[in-house]
Write a protein that holds these residues in place. Structure first.
Motif, PDB file in Angstrom:
ATOM      1  N   GLY A  72      -0.109   2.083  -5.809  1.00  0.00           N
ATOM      2  CA  GLY A  72       1.058   2.960  -5.769  1.00  0.00           C
ATOM      3  C   GLY A  72       1.352   3.509  -7.149  1.00  0.00           C
ATOM      4  O   GLY A  72       0.450   3.626  -7.988  1.00  0.00           O
ATOM      5  N   SER A  73       2.617   3.800  -7.397  1.00  0.00           N
ATOM      6  CA  SER A  73       2.985   4.472  -8.646  1.00  0.00           C
ATOM      7  C   SER A  73       3.067   3.486  -9.811  1.00  0.00           C
ATOM      8  O   SER A  73       3.230   2.273  -9.614  1.00  0.00           O
ATOM      9  N   GLU A 102       9.969  -6.003  -1.934  1.00  0.00           N
ATOM     10  CA  GLU A 102      10.530  -6.863  -2.983  1.00  0.00           C
ATOM     11  C   GLU A 102      10.445  -8.350  -2.583  1.00  0.00           C
ATOM     12  O   GLU A 102      10.042  -9.198  -3.380  1.00  0.00           O
ATOM     13  N   LEU A 152      -3.019   2.214  -9.807  1.00  0.00           N
ATOM     14  CA  LEU A 152      -1.856   3.085  -9.993  1.00  0.00           C
ATOM     15  C   LEU A 152      -2.269   4.556 -10.037  1.00  0.00           C
ATOM     16  O   LEU A 152      -3.304   4.921  -9.519  1.00  0.00           O
ATOM     17  N   THR A 209       0.825  -1.214   0.000  1.00  0.00           N
ATOM     18  CA  THR A 209       0.000   0.000   0.000  1.00  0.00           C
ATOM     19  C   THR A 209       0.867   1.276   0.000  1.00  0.00           C
ATOM     20  O   THR A 209       2.020   1.243   0.434  1.00  0.00           O
ATOM     21  N   TRP A 260       1.400   5.700   0.749  1.00  0.00           N
ATOM     22  CA  TRP A 260       1.397   6.511   1.973  1.00  0.00           C
ATOM     23  C   TRP A 260       0.257   7.508   2.050  1.00  0.00           C
ATOM     24  O   TRP A 260       0.136   8.229   3.036  1.00  0.00           O
ATOM     25  N   LYS A 306       2.215  -4.937   3.355  1.00  0.00           N
ATOM     26  CA  LYS A 306       3.450  -4.139   3.473  1.00  0.00           C
ATOM     27  C   LYS A 306       3.064  -2.685   3.226  1.00  0.00           C
ATOM     28  O   LYS A 306       2.885  -2.256   2.088  1.00  0.00           O
ATOM     29  N   THR A 333       6.491   1.464  -9.864  1.00  0.00           N
ATOM     30  CA  THR A 333       6.566   0.322  -8.937  1.00  0.00           C
ATOM     31  C   THR A 333       5.606  -0.781  -9.403  1.00  0.00           C
ATOM     32  O   THR A 333       5.936  -1.959  -9.330  1.00  0.00           O
ATOM     33  N   GLU A 362       2.024  12.787 -13.329  1.00  0.00           N
ATOM     34  CA  GLU A 362       1.312  12.927 -12.054  1.00  0.00           C
ATOM     35  C   GLU A 362       2.198  13.702 -11.069  1.00  0.00           C
ATOM     36  O   GLU A 362       3.310  13.287 -10.777  1.00  0.00           O
TER      37      GLU A 362
HETATM   38  P1  NAD Z   1       5.191   3.910  -4.544  1.00  0.00           P
HETATM   39  O1  NAD Z   1       4.941   3.156  -5.788  1.00  0.00           O
HETATM   40  O2  NAD Z   1       6.466   4.645  -4.407  1.00  0.00           O
HETATM   41  O3  NAD Z   1       5.098   2.964  -3.270  1.00  0.00           O
HETATM   42  C1  NAD Z   1       3.944   2.223  -2.985  1.00  0.00           C
HETATM   43  C2  NAD Z   1       4.313   1.046  -2.116  1.00  0.00           C
HETATM   44  O4  NAD Z   1       5.165   0.173  -2.863  1.00  0.00           O
HETATM   45  C3  NAD Z   1       5.086   1.405  -0.846  1.00  0.00           C
HETATM   46  O5  NAD Z   1       4.641   0.557   0.203  1.00  0.00           O
HETATM   47  C4  NAD Z   1       6.518   1.077  -1.230  1.00  0.00           C
HETATM   48  O6  NAD Z   1       7.341   0.812  -0.109  1.00  0.00           O
HETATM   49  C5  NAD Z   1       6.293  -0.159  -2.067  1.00  0.00           C
HETATM   50  N1  NAD Z   1       7.408  -0.506  -2.982  1.00  0.00           N
HETATM   51  C6  NAD Z   1       8.304   0.324  -3.549  1.00  0.00           C
HETATM   52  N2  NAD Z   1       9.179  -0.391  -4.295  1.00  0.00           N
HETATM   53  C7  NAD Z   1       8.807  -1.693  -4.201  1.00  0.00           C
HETATM   54  C8  NAD Z   1       9.307  -2.914  -4.744  1.00  0.00           C
HETATM   55  N3  NAD Z   1      10.389  -2.940  -5.536  1.00  0.00           N
HETATM   56  N4  NAD Z   1       8.666  -4.064  -4.456  1.00  0.00           N
HETATM   57  C9  NAD Z   1       7.572  -4.055  -3.657  1.00  0.00           C
HETATM   58  N5  NAD Z   1       7.078  -2.943  -3.094  1.00  0.00           N
HETATM   59  C10 NAD Z   1       7.673  -1.770  -3.363  1.00  0.00           C
HETATM   60  O7  NAD Z   1       3.937   4.894  -4.380  1.00  0.00           O
HETATM   61  P2  NAD Z   1       3.721   6.012  -3.269  1.00  0.00           P
HETATM   62  O8  NAD Z   1       4.628   7.141  -3.590  1.00  0.00           O
HETATM   63  O9  NAD Z   1       3.749   5.399  -1.905  1.00  0.00           O
HETATM   64  O10 NAD Z   1       2.184   6.426  -3.544  1.00  0.00           O
HETATM   65  C11 NAD Z   1       1.834   7.344  -4.494  1.00  0.00           C
HETATM   66  C12 NAD Z   1       1.292   6.652  -5.748  1.00  0.00           C
HETATM   67  O11 NAD Z   1       0.203   5.794  -5.401  1.00  0.00           O
HETATM   68  C13 NAD Z   1       0.713   7.641  -6.734  1.00  0.00           C
HETATM   69  O12 NAD Z   1       1.135   7.297  -8.025  1.00  0.00           O
HETATM   70  C14 NAD Z   1      -0.791   7.438  -6.588  1.00  0.00           C
HETATM   71  O13 NAD Z   1      -1.537   7.828  -7.711  1.00  0.00           O
HETATM   72  C15 NAD Z   1      -0.898   5.996  -6.300  1.00  0.00           C
HETATM   73  N6  NAD Z   1      -2.176   5.670  -5.661  1.00  0.00           N
HETATM   74  C16 NAD Z   1      -3.143   5.003  -6.386  1.00  0.00           C
HETATM   75  C17 NAD Z   1      -4.385   4.702  -5.808  1.00  0.00           C
HETATM   76  C18 NAD Z   1      -5.453   3.975  -6.585  1.00  0.00           C
HETATM   77  O14 NAD Z   1      -6.387   3.443  -5.979  1.00  0.00           O
HETATM   78  N7  NAD Z   1      -5.364   3.915  -7.914  1.00  0.00           N
HETATM   79  C19 NAD Z   1      -4.640   5.071  -4.486  1.00  0.00           C
HETATM   80  C20 NAD Z   1      -3.652   5.754  -3.779  1.00  0.00           C
HETATM   81  C21 NAD Z   1      -2.406   6.036  -4.380  1.00  0.00           C
END
Ligand code: NAD
Length: 491
Positions: free
Chosen positions: A233-234, A218, A256, A154, A156, A180, A237, A385
């Motif tokens: 997340g992004s 990971e 994403l 998830t 932040w 995680k 990732t 974004e």
């Molecule tokens: P991020 O992708 O940097 O991180 C998200 C999660 O992935 C964190 O827990 C991080 O520790 C984990 N992560 C990072 N590298 C990893 C790897 N190699 N293997 C496994 N896990 C790993 O995103 P962020 O900066 O925490 O959140 C912002 C992003 O989330 C934005 O792009 C936003 O649009 C997106 N988001 C999407 C939704 C949705 O429902 N579509 C909701 C909320 C946020």
């Protein structure tokens, strides 16, 4: 340091097998109050061994959890929702202190979290298969079975709410989970895991391993005993996780980012639009995947609408989340720098900065609500974004141009149309490439409504009954009815 309404431990361990446990490597990292930059607690950094332990505990628990009668599974999940409600003020205070969001927004996240547990609890005993007619010689039916271990990673921005969004449907479907959370904001997730245990969920059904993307995340997404992955997340990732999942043929649900457009026609109620747009971009300081980042305004009303939006933005009270201002800080110093970079990029590309753009002269990661106009599609601020309180305004002359602008990005999470003409609202809704379309509102989704992305905004759907599809696989059972004697060779 304690915030009003909540007291923190100095250190938080991992939550595995129903209890808190120290990380095997002994390492902790601070989590900070974004309003001051000061640490509020230390959170365990999970190792590869910790992840391995959590997954094997979850695997054992899943084998028993799937056999708990569905009505009982539903009752236990519902009980988690009740406990979320009983502890709502504490959870909101934790979220506000750790993530920075205004208290009333944190309360709304917590109320949404409770609703996920309630909503999915009611589905636990309704996950039915089908009977398939194949003729007189066979009875054929399907059953919907859990995958086993669901890994959930998830972000932040809405940590507690997104924990509930993924965990509740996974549990009612009979899976065990290993979550995680993001390292910046893990505290509400840990509290929710403790409430899951308090509700009576069997040990090992809900586990939380805190830590960084690498190695903790990971290790989880590449673990051979994980059966399905839910990631929010992004895009970068998400792409990486999908490649990892390919190695073990593990299904992924990816939620994403977005670069979400709102299209405003001259027949819309401009006062209402200004309210919706400012809420849509400045809620949680713009750190919302479905924030309205791009405002596409008919040229005839551009100045009128912009004036209203700027007036609202300039009247915003900005401050620490616990004072419940209109706008709180960004989540981290790193993210503040990233948003400033985008503001510089917008200025350099020739967009007009109408308001905002500066940090506040105080500790913490505050930035003013920011509005650019004269934004054109090739600019980076029009395509990437930003994930901050930065609105980019474009002009258009007709529907066709508006749709081309709206769809001309790689993302397709949410989109909106503001018009009083019903036929136009339907035409635009059909042509917008997005998993969610809002008409004359923004943030229209609820716990019951499916949510997810077109294009690079994701794969699969969260929320609503559709989310359950990510946590169930279909088994077809074919029972032959032919009399054995009849089917013997020569009989
Ligand atoms: P991020 O992708 O940097 O991180 C998200 C999660 O992935 C964190 O827990 C991080 O520790 C984990 N992560 C990072 N590298 C990893 C790897 N190699 N293997 C496994 N896990 C790993 O995103 P962020 O900066 O925490 O959140 C912002 C992003 O989330 C934005 O792009 C936003 O649009 C997106 N988001 C999407 C939704 C949705 O429902 N579509 C909701 C909320 C946020």
């Amino acid at each position: 340091m304690d915030q009003p309404g909540v007291s923190f431990e100095d250190e938080y361990g991992l939550h595995i097998d129903g209890r808190f446990t120290p990380p095997s490597g002994g390492e902790y990292q601070p989590t900070r109050d974004p309003a001051t930059g000061e640490p509020i607690a230390s959170v365990a950094v999970g190792t590869v061994e910790d992840v391995d332990r959590a997954v094997s505990v979850a695997r054992e628990a899943a084998a028993e959890w799937r056999d708990v009668p569905p009505d009982e599974r539903g009752r236990l999940v519902h009980r988690v929702g009740e406990l979320v409600d009983d502890n709502a003020e504490e959870l909101a205070a934790i979220e506000s202190a750790d993530q920075g969001k205004p208290l009333s927004q944190a309360r709304s996240d917590v109320a949404g979290a409770r609703r996920y547990f309630e909503y999915y609890a009611g589905a636990a005993d309704k996950l039915e298969g089908r009977s398939v007619p194949v003729g007189p010689d066979q009875v054929d039916f399907t059953v919907r079975e859990p995958y086993g271990v669901s890994a959930q990673v998830t972000p932040w921005n809405f940590p507690g709410n997104l924990f509930a969004r993924g965990v509740a449907p996974a549990l009612v479907a009979g899976n065990a989970v290993v979550v995680k959370p993001a390292p910046q904001t893990a505290l509400s997730t840990l509290r929710l895991a403790a409430l899951c245990a308090e509700a009576g969920l069997p040990d090992g059904v809900v586990n939380v391993v805190t830590g960084f993307g690498d190695p903790t995340g990971e290790a989880l997404v590449s673990h051979e005993n994980v059966d399905t992955i839910t990631f929010t997340g992004s895009v970068e990732t998400g792409q990486h996780i999908m490649k990892r999942a390919a190695e073990t043929i593990t299904p992924v649900t990816l939620e994403l980012g977005g670069k979400n457009p709102a299209i405003v026609f001259p027949d819309a109620d401009l006062d209402a639009v200004a309210d919706h747009i400012t809420t849509g971009i400045f809620t949680n300081a713009g750190q919302v995947c479905s924030a309205v980042d791009r405002l596409l305004v008919h040229e005839s009303i551009h100045d009128e609408l912009l004036d209203r939006i700027v007036r609202i933005a300039e009247g915003y009270e900005i401050g620490p989340g616990w004072n419940d201002p209109d706008l709180g800080p960004l989540v981290s110093e790193e993210h503040l720098e990233r948003v400033h970079e985008y503001i510089d990029v917008g200025r350099e590309a020739g967009a007009t900065l109408v308001t905002g753009g500066a940090s506040l002269d105080r500790p913490g990661y505050f930035i003013e609500p920011t509005v650019f106009t004269d934004v054109t599609p090739e600019m980076r601020i029009a395509r990437e974004e930003i994930f901050g309180p930065v609105l980019s305004v474009f002009r258009f002359t007709d529907e066709r141009e508006a749709i081309a602008l709206a769809n001309g990005v790689e993302y397709g999470l949410a989109a909106g149309v503001f018009t009083s003409e019903i036929t136009r609202a339907h035409r635009m809704s059909r042509d917008l490439e997005a998993g969610t379309v809002y008409v004359n509102a923004w943030f229209g989704e609820t716990n019951q409504t499916p949510f997810g992305g077109y294009k690079r905004s994701g794969i699969g759907r969260e929320k609503g009954l559709e989310a359950l599809d990510s946590y169930l696989q279909t088994k077809n059972i074919a029972i032959g009815l032919e009399d054995e004697a009849d089917s013997l060779p020569g009989a």
